[in-house]
Design an enzyme around this catalytic site. Sequence first.
Site, PDB file in Angstrom:
ATOM      1  CB  CYS A  39      -0.853   0.059   1.092  1.00 14.60           C
ATOM      2  SG  CYS A  39      -1.967   1.380   1.412  1.00 14.60           S
ATOM      3  CG  ASP A  41      -0.643   3.884   5.413  1.00 13.52           C
ATOM      4  OD1 ASP A  41       0.342   4.437   6.011  1.00 13.52           O
ATOM      5  OD2 ASP A  41      -1.988   4.047   5.728  1.00 13.52           O
ATOM      6  NE  ARG A  43      -0.714   4.585   8.901  1.00 14.53           N
ATOM      7  CZ  ARG A  43      -1.811   4.131   8.984  1.00 14.53           C
ATOM      8  NH1 ARG A  43      -2.299   4.264  10.386  1.00 14.53           N
ATOM      9  NH2 ARG A  43      -2.659   3.784   8.200  1.00 14.53           N
ATOM     10  CG  HIS A 100      -1.573  -1.243   5.809  1.00 15.05           C
ATOM     11  ND1 HIS A 100      -2.155  -0.449   6.416  1.00 15.05           N
ATOM     12  CD2 HIS A 100      -1.635  -0.879   4.713  1.00 15.05           C
ATOM     13  CE1 HIS A 100      -2.605   0.832   6.016  1.00 15.05           C
ATOM     14  NE2 HIS A 100      -2.111   0.416   4.749  1.00 15.05           N
ATOM     15  CB  CYS A 103      -5.738  -0.283   4.979  1.00 20.08           C
ATOM     16  SG  CYS A 103      -5.675  -0.055   3.007  1.00 20.08           S
TER      17      CYS A 103
END
Length: 207
Positions: A39, A41, A43, A100, A103
């Site tokens: 992803c 993302d 993080r 994760h 999400c």
Amino acid sequence: MEKLFKGVLEFQREDFEGHRELFKELGRRQKPHTLFIGCADSRVVPNLITRTHPGELFTVRNIANIVPPYRVTDEFVATTSSVEYAVQVLNVDSILVCGHSNCGGCAAMNMSHDSLDHIPHVRKWLEVSKEVKGRVNRLMTGDSPEEREWLTEQVNILVQMKNLLTYPYVKEKYDRGELNIYGWYYIIETGEIYNFNDEKAAFELVS
């Protein structure tokens, strides 16, 4: 931006110097062993959570770690072309789909069409995984938002693993035992990673 510029200087002074020979070796070629599909993302940091060096992972990141089913098209297809290059040119021996916790893309899969009016391109992209919501509804044991969240995130990983096998060259190598496909579920707040066990049809903690 000042933080990023300072980071560049620190990288050149510390990290690059510490791996000068590695970067020299990688200067004209790469031979990654794994295609990491994750992803976008902020993080989720692939090399950090796998403790890998530059040159080991060929990385694709997008909203909700999605792999569109294979199709012949003249459109611009970033993820599809990355899978093609990794398997056909770089000859990776593994493909890892990593989802994760918490999400945002997966959460949006459960939102109404109208609530995503302000992000129409994201809404369109998530249509690739429209089957996830139906599968989650069949698996739900109650009305818990927490259960729906983690089910959506995990089922989404499985759908992308299935989509990978619609690529003829992926399936061919997978069937011959020349290519492995893995599904990981990463819990951000604990650092735990769960690997999907095909035989048990369940995610198991990597320990």
